[in-house]
Scaffold this motif. Structure first.
Motif, mmCIF file in Angstrom:
data_model
loop_
_atom_site.group_PDB
_atom_site.id
_atom_site.type_symbol
_atom_site.label_atom_id
_atom_site.label_comp_id
_atom_site.label_asym_id
_atom_site.label_seq_id
_atom_site.Cartn_x
_atom_site.Cartn_y
_atom_site.Cartn_z
ATOM 1 N N SER A 77 24.897 26.692 -5.134
ATOM 2 C CA SER A 77 24.293 25.647 -5.824
ATOM 3 C C SER A 77 24.364 25.720 -7.427
ATOM 4 C CB SER A 77 22.824 25.250 -5.458
ATOM 5 O OG SER A 77 22.283 26.509 -5.993
ATOM 6 N N VAL A 78 24.739 24.767 -8.324
ATOM 7 C CA VAL A 78 24.626 24.618 -9.621
ATOM 8 C C VAL A 78 23.071 24.444 -10.198
ATOM 9 C CG1 VAL A 78 25.447 23.206 -11.742
ATOM 10 C CG2 VAL A 78 26.979 23.397 -9.596
ATOM 11 N N ALA A 79 22.939 25.788 -10.683
ATOM 12 C CA ALA A 79 21.727 25.652 -11.516
ATOM 13 C C ALA A 79 21.740 25.100 -12.729
ATOM 14 C CB ALA A 79 21.111 27.089 -11.700
ATOM 15 N N LEU A 87 30.482 24.242 -18.772
ATOM 16 C CA LEU A 87 29.734 25.534 -18.565
ATOM 17 C C LEU A 87 28.945 25.192 -17.197
ATOM 18 C CD1 LEU A 87 29.150 28.602 -18.986
ATOM 19 C CD2 LEU A 87 27.090 27.660 -20.162
ATOM 20 N N LEU A 88 29.279 25.868 -16.106
ATOM 21 C CA LEU A 88 28.322 25.937 -14.952
ATOM 22 C C LEU A 88 27.779 27.350 -14.984
ATOM 23 C CD1 LEU A 88 31.007 24.401 -12.359
ATOM 24 C CD2 LEU A 88 29.425 23.291 -13.748
ATOM 25 N N ALA A 89 26.611 27.204 -14.297
ATOM 26 C CA ALA A 89 25.722 28.320 -13.725
ATOM 27 C C ALA A 89 25.476 28.292 -12.227
ATOM 28 C CB ALA A 89 24.406 28.559 -14.656
ATOM 29 N N ILE A 90 25.992 29.080 -11.464
ATOM 30 C CA ILE A 90 25.888 28.926 -10.168
ATOM 31 C C ILE A 90 25.327 29.974 -9.621
ATOM 32 C CG2 ILE A 90 27.511 28.558 -8.192
ATOM 33 C CD1 ILE A 90 29.572 27.466 -9.966
ATOM 34 N N ASP A 91 24.343 29.572 -8.481
ATOM 35 C CA ASP A 91 23.575 30.615 -7.858
ATOM 36 C C ASP A 91 24.268 31.227 -6.653
ATOM 37 O OD1 ASP A 91 21.400 30.339 -9.596
ATOM 38 O OD2 ASP A 91 20.311 28.584 -8.307
ATOM 39 N N THR A 115 26.397 33.308 -11.406
ATOM 40 C CA THR A 115 27.890 33.242 -12.045
ATOM 41 C C THR A 115 27.807 32.179 -12.905
ATOM 42 O OG1 THR A 115 28.634 33.970 -9.717
ATOM 43 C CG2 THR A 115 30.232 33.136 -11.349
ATOM 44 N N VAL A 116 28.283 32.428 -14.042
ATOM 45 C CA VAL A 116 28.749 31.573 -15.258
ATOM 46 C C VAL A 116 30.106 31.366 -15.253
ATOM 47 C CG1 VAL A 116 26.656 31.893 -16.642
ATOM 48 C CG2 VAL A 116 28.252 33.210 -17.045
#
Length: 595
Positions: free
Chosen positions: A152-154, A144-148, A131-132
């Motif tokens: 957890s924040v990837a 901007l967050l990329a979350i698995d 999820t971004v």
């Protein structure tokens, strides 16, 4: 110090923080080389079909409710809601009370949540794995967050720019910014792998119809032509230009978070679904507009109104699908309408009244729809709502109605213009449209038979003037005695009397002479307005035309009366002289030879 504390909150239990200078305007256009390389790596990967759901904000903005559009029981997730939830693929992403959360779109089950402090979500994308999310950062910047899937924040990327709504595909985040750029970020490294420059407002990236799209009002598709974006060569879809009530938009600025409560701009929206095939177009050849309680569909090629649907309460959200249009109203009702006809395919419930709604109908299959009445009847039903908030939308519908040939249109126009509850501006529009009608005479004749009668609940005189104009243009002599009766009705307006008298010049005969003589005798010295004075002159003209010797005598008596108003006497003298000249000419002109 404030910035460091904020980052610590976000990155708790996560990693992958990066601070590259990714969104710099100090950039040279590479003519699409970098995006071509990214597309080669992505290969055949396409966005998966998203969940077909409607999601609303309920309670005191402390509940998220949802329902699958294919049918089923609604679900509820209790949580503070500060920003309207976003449907992204198969998940719903929301934010409230300083916490970002992700839900399964079909069940409402929490997938993950994490603290984000005072930041506000702008939008989200999801590809089934990652999820971004873009959020407002410090001092007008963005994060901007990329979350698995485990929460957890990837990857976390900060910028001083206002980032729009992102999308994600095959490990790449597509992030609009500065209303013209889309940066393609490699989430494995945090680096900018490509940049797309588009010649149109771009603040949203989203997956739909098996493709990625960018835009705000116009739409650009990610395909092999995207390499020519800076040269206006990208696959581009623009909304057809046509009159719509309010100031509707397809999408608002993606850099601005949407509050949990729908505003007027959310209730006056445009909806459309682009297609993945070539040439690009609109799914179902339709685009849609809402205006508070009205939903309207338009033919995408001709922009003509295709159908109208109205609800008793305001519409607060919706979505266009491949062959359907989905609507949510404030009561929590969700309707799936057939794109072609507007017929109801299914009716669902979110289980509670809602404050706002988002919907996604990416793969929703059509179903059998309820039959609908003709378009004229649909418009007529929508025009019966007396809420003043609806007038702008109703004016548009009335203009559309007036273009239809169906005789029932005249019946509707007569009803609108005879109702004392009709808004004044709509009344004026209706009268103009009625004057231009050339069909439906039977409805006009029936209306002319009525006069103001308080005891019998006739509280507004019929629209005599417009009907007189229309019936005269149709050469309908049946209207003459009815119009003559209205000449002497004190409840009729001066303007209506003027038009009735003018029509009698065209369609009257000797039967109307007594009424015309009575009118002439009553008002030749007492016309209180120019309209009545014009009516007196028209009455004299009619009497000279078909009133016989008695009619001529009545006109001469008026001209000889010292009490006759000067403006009446002057015009009536000219009319009489013209009538005499025409009569003399007809006597001296030899008849045409027989063939």
């Amino acid at each position: 110090m404030k910035k460091l504390v904020l980052l610590a909150v976000v990155l708790a239990c996560g990693g992958g923080q990066t601070h590259p200078n990714l969104f710099s305007t100090n950039w040279s256009d590479d003519n699409g080389a970098s995006i071509a390389a990214v597309m080669a790596k992505i290969g055949s990967a396409k966005p998966a079909v998203g969940a077909d759901v409607a999601v609303g904000v309920a309670g005191n903005s402390d509940k998220v409710v949802g329902v699958a559009l294919a049918g089923g029981q609604p679900w509820t997730f209790a949580h503070a809601v500060d920003v309207r939830p976003t449907i992204a693929g198969s998940v719903v992403v929301g934010e409230g009370g300083g916490e970002l959360f992700c839900l399964d779109a079909t069940s409402g089950r929490r997938i993950w949540s994490r603290q984000v402090g005072p930041m506000k979500m702008r939008g989200a994308g999801d590809d089934g794995k990652t999820t971004v999310v873009t959020l407002s950062g410090n001092e007008g910047g963005s994060v901007l967050l990329a979350i698995d899937r485990d929460g957890s924040v990837a990857r976390q990327i900060e910028s001083d720019k206002g980032l729009g709504v992102p999308a994600v595909l095959a490990g790449y985040a597509f992030v609009p910014w500065s209303r013209q750029y889309v940066s393609v970020l490699d989430l494995s490294s945090g680096e900018e792998a490509a940049r797309i420059l588009l010649r149109g407002k771009v603040s949203h990236a989203f997956a739909e119809a098996g493709s990625l799209f960018f835009g705000e009002q116009d739409l650009f598709r990610l395909d092999d032509k995207i390499t020519g974006g800076s040269r206006n060569q990208a696959t581009h879809l623009a909304l057809p230009q046509r009159e719509l009530p309010g100031t509707p938009a397809l999408m608002g600025p993606g850099e601005e978070p949407l509050g949990p409560v729908a505003l007027a701009l959310d209730k006056t929206r445009i909806y459309a679904m682009p297609t993945a095939g070539d040439p690009i177009g609109f799914a179902g050849d339709r685009f849609y507009g809402t205006y508070f309680r009205l939903a309207m569909a338009f033919d995408a090629k001709t922009t003509k109104l295709a159908w109208v649907h109205d609800e008793p309460v305001d519409l607060v959200g919706g979505a266009a699908g491949p062959s359907t249009f989905v609507l949510c109203d404030e009561s929590g009702k969700v309707l799936v309408l057939d794109a072609a006809t507007g017929g109801v395919e299914r009716e669902l419930s979110l289980g509670a009244p809602i404050k706002s709604c988002a919907a996604q109908a990416d793969g929703l299959a059509g179903a059998a729809a309820q039959p609908v009445p003709p378009l004229a009847d649909q418009i007529s039903a929508a025009l019966t709502n007396r809420d003043s908030e609806m007038v702008s939308g109703q004016r548009l519908l009335l203009r559309e109605l007036a273009t239809l040939d169906d005789e029932s249109v005249t019946k509707t126009l007569v009803a609108i213009t005879s109702n004392p509850l009709t808004a004044p501006i709509l009344l004026a529009d209706g009268r103009r449209a009625l004057a231009a009608r050339r069909s439906g005479a039977k409805y006009m004749l029936d209306a002319l038979a009525h006069h103001y009668d308080f005891l019998h609940d006739v509280l507004l005189t019929p629209p005599v003037g417009p009907m007189a104009q229309a019936l005269a243009a149709m050469k309908n002599k049946q209207a003459a005695p009815l119009l003559a009766a209205h000449l002497l009705d004190p409840a009729d307006s001066d303007g209506d009397v003027k038009q009735a008298a003018a029509a009698l010049v065209e369609i009257g005969d000797a039967s109307e002479a007594p009424s015309l003589q009575q009118f002439l005798a009553l008002y030749h010295a007492a016309a209180e307005s120019e309209d009545v004075a014009n009516a007196v002159v028209s009455a004299g003209q009619a009497l000279l035309a078909y009133g016989g010797p008695a009619g001529r005598k009545a006109v001469d008596a008026v001209l000889a009366d010292p009490m006759t108003l000067e403006m009446v006497k002057g015009r009536l003298t000219a009319v009489e002289q013209q009538a005499d000249a025409q009569k003399a000419q007809s006597k001296t002109t030899p008849p045409a030879p027989k063939k």
